[in-house]
Scaffold this motif. Structure first.
Motif, PDB file in Angstrom:
ATOM      1  N   ALA A  78       0.824  -1.209   0.000  1.00 46.37           N
ATOM      2  CA  ALA A  78       0.000   0.000   0.000  1.00 46.37           C
ATOM      3  C   ALA A  78       0.856   1.258   0.000  1.00 46.37           C
ATOM      4  O   ALA A  78       0.462   2.279  -0.587  1.00 46.37           O
ATOM      5  CB  ALA A  78      -0.927  -0.004   1.214  1.00 46.37           C
ATOM      6  N   LEU A  79       2.020   1.217   0.620  1.00 45.01           N
ATOM      7  CA  LEU A  79       2.913   2.378   0.586  1.00 45.01           C
ATOM      8  C   LEU A  79       3.365   2.676  -0.838  1.00 45.01           C
ATOM      9  O   LEU A  79       3.422   3.835  -1.255  1.00 45.01           O
ATOM     10  CB  LEU A  79       4.120   2.124   1.482  1.00 45.01           C
ATOM     11  N   VAL A 417       4.106  -2.745  -9.094  1.00 47.89           N
ATOM     12  CA  VAL A 417       3.969  -1.441  -8.451  1.00 47.89           C
ATOM     13  C   VAL A 417       5.179  -1.165  -7.555  1.00 47.89           C
ATOM     14  O   VAL A 417       5.723  -0.049  -7.544  1.00 47.89           O
ATOM     15  CB  VAL A 417       2.659  -1.378  -7.644  1.00 47.89           C
ATOM     16  N   SER A 418       5.626  -2.164  -6.818  1.00 47.59           N
ATOM     17  CA  SER A 418       6.804  -1.976  -5.959  1.00 47.59           C
ATOM     18  C   SER A 418       8.045  -1.696  -6.798  1.00 47.59           C
ATOM     19  O   SER A 418       8.858  -0.825  -6.457  1.00 47.59           O
ATOM     20  CB  SER A 418       7.015  -3.216  -5.093  1.00 47.59           C
ATOM     21  N   ALA A 419       8.191  -2.420  -7.901  1.00 46.09           N
ATOM     22  CA  ALA A 419       9.340  -2.172  -8.772  1.00 46.09           C
ATOM     23  C   ALA A 419       9.236  -0.812  -9.452  1.00 46.09           C
ATOM     24  O   ALA A 419      10.256  -0.161  -9.723  1.00 46.09           O
ATOM     25  CB  ALA A 419       9.440  -3.283  -9.814  1.00 46.09           C
ATOM     26  N   VAL A 437       7.377   6.987  -0.128  1.00 44.47           N
ATOM     27  CA  VAL A 437       7.595   5.764   0.629  1.00 44.47           C
ATOM     28  C   VAL A 437       8.809   5.963   1.525  1.00 44.47           C
ATOM     29  O   VAL A 437       9.888   6.326   1.040  1.00 44.47           O
ATOM     30  CB  VAL A 437       7.817   4.573  -0.318  1.00 44.47           C
ATOM     31  N   PRO A 438       8.682   5.746   2.831  1.00 47.37           N
ATOM     32  CA  PRO A 438       9.859   5.882   3.692  1.00 47.37           C
ATOM     33  C   PRO A 438      10.889   4.794   3.396  1.00 47.37           C
ATOM     34  O   PRO A 438      10.532   3.622   3.223  1.00 47.37           O
ATOM     35  CB  PRO A 438       9.276   5.732   5.113  1.00 47.37           C
ATOM     36  N   THR A 443      12.174  -0.568   1.515  1.00 48.90           N
ATOM     37  CA  THR A 443      10.750  -0.919   1.600  1.00 48.90           C
ATOM     38  C   THR A 443      10.262  -1.598   0.330  1.00 48.90           C
ATOM     39  O   THR A 443       9.552  -2.612   0.388  1.00 48.90           O
ATOM     40  CB  THR A 443       9.931   0.355   1.858  1.00 48.90           C
ATOM     41  N   ALA A 444      10.639  -1.047  -0.832  1.00 45.22           N
ATOM     42  CA  ALA A 444      10.198  -1.652  -2.094  1.00 45.22           C
ATOM     43  C   ALA A 444      10.804  -3.034  -2.293  1.00 45.22           C
ATOM     44  O   ALA A 444      10.115  -3.964  -2.749  1.00 45.22           O
ATOM     45  CB  ALA A 444      10.564  -0.734  -3.257  1.00 45.22           C
TER      46      ALA A 444
END
Length: 661
Positions: A78-79, A417-419, A437-438, A443-444
């Motif tokens: 979600a981040l 999405v993370s990539a 995103v912190p 995180t990713a």
């Protein structure tokens, strides 16, 4: 083909009107509406059964930890969704994010996976809605005619309830009815009340002894539940899959992640949200946090009320648990809550499905007419096409056996999405990110690893079906989308033709032709001589154009005598006064037959103000110039507007700005 298939969509074009981006859809959502939208899809009937199912078959009381693990993985994803939604607030969600970050072919792959997820979700939940509605009629002792009993509550084949609920909600969305949002609010609030009653009643019968052993000993897994991870470990180590124990805690997490899926659908409402870059991330994270708290609360009430050894997975577990403790009336409340919950899930899934199809059609990867807007300012065609496909699928396929296909499609989008967060941080660090995103790289990367692990815990059969679906999608793209892509058409279009130059009018008699340069006579051009009356009264003789001090033109190669393109020496020095004319050439602005133009030299002797308004003489009689040594009263001179002899020119009626009124 590579240039077309891997062409990235610029962020500015994805969100601008040139490409048909933001604000083409009607703005209807606020932050609280987005929270309700997320709760409407995340809190379905699963909240009433998934905790009991996983506790009885996979994890035991430690299913509470499984809910937290699944919630943590979804929070990481979600981040990433929140950051990309703040950059690209458009209807396509993960599809649009991939288009911007990776290119067209990957955008199609992700979009096709989203279509699988949402199309199956609408069909599966419609079937589940029919089962729960039929159960509710039976619990409330509502008589059902014999002719109706055979076509409701069916797991496969034609089902009237599943067909009816889909048609009703599709009609509401296609006509742009405000009733859909109001109904969503009402149903979400009603099911939250039901969940509150379930938790409060369950905690009344809570007994700590039901939580022991918190981690039951490991057992062999039943046949037919082999996952990809089990198959890999079995091939490498020779071990067989098991349930319960430490491994059971992690094995239950992928199934629980299915319950949390839905926060990503909030991103599909970005084009319909005011101040989407800020409100969409806020609504997404808030709704997910609320959902995790509610699921964990129901799980605690469930496993603390009855020992998991007494539960039968073949029966409605939560209602059975309340029956075992003597609270039979809670079964009817759960039926009502489940029907309301599933209704909101179908509604939100259909909204998201139509927005993804609308966005892909707008980009040309699906037929462009599908993206047409109706007079209700909603994508009615996309709603009818996507909704019709969901109706057909729900009535012809045994969709209840394909629930994990919904999960794999969603997790596949999570990976991209993370990539995409990492890709855009590297390629476009200049983009404005209202939400960041912190510790983005860490995180990713953690999200990618956790999502991949969840995907490996899905069944081998699910992976096979998913591979077939994606292969069909690639064929469709190569046959249609690659040729009809709007990006390809825009990039391959020839540049617009330059308009032909307007014809110039012939100069007045006695004026040398002007070809646009400032070269002297004999060198291809000359200064234009003003027409009679422009700078003073009286006739003007025909005079040749004065010679330019720069013999080869202002921008010609001879402008710089020391330049590398100087083909001829600079034969003479320019005069000290660049406006002085050569000897022997009559000065059209001098005294003689030209008595007293407004700006001519004659004004110095004939002007009553001695020196003229702009002259260099003494200013003792000039009312506009304040002499620093002589005090004079201010006298306002009447304004005189000289006509334009080449044609009258009127001042605009509203000077001073484009929007002055």
């Amino acid at each position: 083909m590579r240039n077309n298939m891997f062409r990235r969509l610029p962020v500015e074009q994805a969100t601008g009107r040139l490409y048909g981006g933001r604000h083409r859809l009607r703005v209807v959502y606020r932050t609280r509406d987005l929270i309700v939208l997320g709760l409407g899809v995340m809190i379905g009937s699963g909240i009433f059964k998934i905790s009991g199912e996983q506790a009885a078959t996979t994890a035991g009381p430690s299913v509470i930890i499984s809910f937290l693990i699944a919630g943590g993985v979804c929070l990481l994803a979600a981040l990433s969704y929140a950051e990309l939604s703040s950059i690209v607030p458009v209807a396509g969600s993960a599809y649009s994010f991939s288009y911007v970050a990776f290119g067209e072919i990957w955008a199609w792959v992700v979009g096709w996976a989203l279509v699988l997820e949402l199309l199956l979700a609408a069909s599966v939940v419609a079937r589940a809605w029919s089962l729960y509605a039929t159960q509710a009629l039976a619990d409330f002792a509502v008589p059902v005619p014999s002719w109706l009993a055979g076509i409701i509550g069916q797991e496969k084949g034609f089902d009237l309830f599943a067909f009816g609920i889909l048609v009703l909600l599709i009609t509401m969305l296609a006509t742009g009815s405000r009733l859909s949002l109001r109904s969503l609010w009402f149903m979400v609030m009603a099911k939250l009340i039901v969940i509150g009653l379930v938790v409060a009643t369950g905690l009344k019968f809570f007994h700590a002894g039901n939580l022991t052993p918190f981690v039951p000993p490991e057992r062999p897994a039943p046949d037919g539940a082999t996952t990809v991870l089990d198959a890999v470990l079995g091939a490498v180590t020779g071990s067989k899959p098991g349930v319960f124990g430490i491994w059971g805690i992690f094995a239950a997490a992928p199934a629980i992640a299915f319950a949390y899926i839905g926060f990503d659908l909030i991103a599909t409402a970005s084009e319909e949200t005011d101040d989407a870059p800020r409100k969409v991330p806020r609504g997404m994270l808030t709704s997910l946090a609320i959902a995790v708290v509610l699921y964990v609360a129901v799980a605690v009430a469930m496993v603390g009320m009855v020992s998991t050894d007494r539960l039968d997975p073949a029966k409605p577990l939560l209602a059975t648990a309340f029956g075992l403790v003597g609270a039979d009336s809670m079964g009817k409340i759960i039926d009502v809550g489940a029907v309301l919950a599933l209704t909101t899930v179908i509604l939100v899934v259909l909204i998201s499905l139509t927005r993804v199809v609308f966005s892909m059609s707008r980009d040309g990867l699906l037929p462009r007419p599908i993206a047409g807007m109706s007079r209700y300012r909603v994508p009615s065609r996309a709603t009818l096409v996507a909704g019709g496909a969901a109706v057909v699928m729900s009535q012809t396929i045994n969709v209840l056996t394909l629930e994990q296909m919904v999960v794999i499609g969603t997790l596949f989008a999570f990976l991209f999405v993370s990539a995409a967060v990492l890709a855009l941080r590297r390629d476009r660090p200049d983009l404005h990110r209202p939400f960041r995103v912190p510790a983005a790289p860490v995180t990713a990367a953690a999200t990618i690893l956790a999502t991949g692990w969840l995907m490996l815990n899905l069944k081998v059969q699910t992976w096979g079906y998913f591979a077939v679906w994606m292969a069909v999608g690639i064929v469709i793209y190569l046959a249609y989308g690659r040729r009809k892509s709007q990006m390809k058409l825009l990039l391959d279009a020839p540049p617009p033709e330059r308009p032909a130059a307007a014809r110039t009018q012939a100069p007045p008699p006695g004026v040398a032709p002007f070809d646009g340069s400032f070269a002297g006579p004999g060198q291809g051009g000359g200064f234009p001589v003003p027409p009679p009356g422009s700078y003073g009264a009286g006739p003007r003789p025909n005079v040749p154009a004065p010679e330019s001090p720069y013999p080869t033109g202002r921008y010609s190669v001879g402008r710089r005598p020391s330049g590398p393109y100087d083909r001829e020496p600079y034969d003479r020095e320019p005069p000290a006064d660049p406006y002085a004319l050569d000897p022997g050439v009559p000065n059209p602005f001098a005294s003689g037959p030209h008595p007293g133009g407004r700006y001519s030299a004659e004004q110095f002797g004939s002007n009553p103000y001695e020196g003229g308004r702009y002259g260099t003489g003494p200013h003792t009689r000039d009312p506009y110039v304040q002499d620093p040594y002589v005090e004079k009263p201010y006298v306002q001179e009447p304004s005189v507007q000289e006509p334009y002899e080449d044609g009258e020119r009127e001042e605009p009626p509203y000077p001073g700005g484009r929007h002055r009124r």
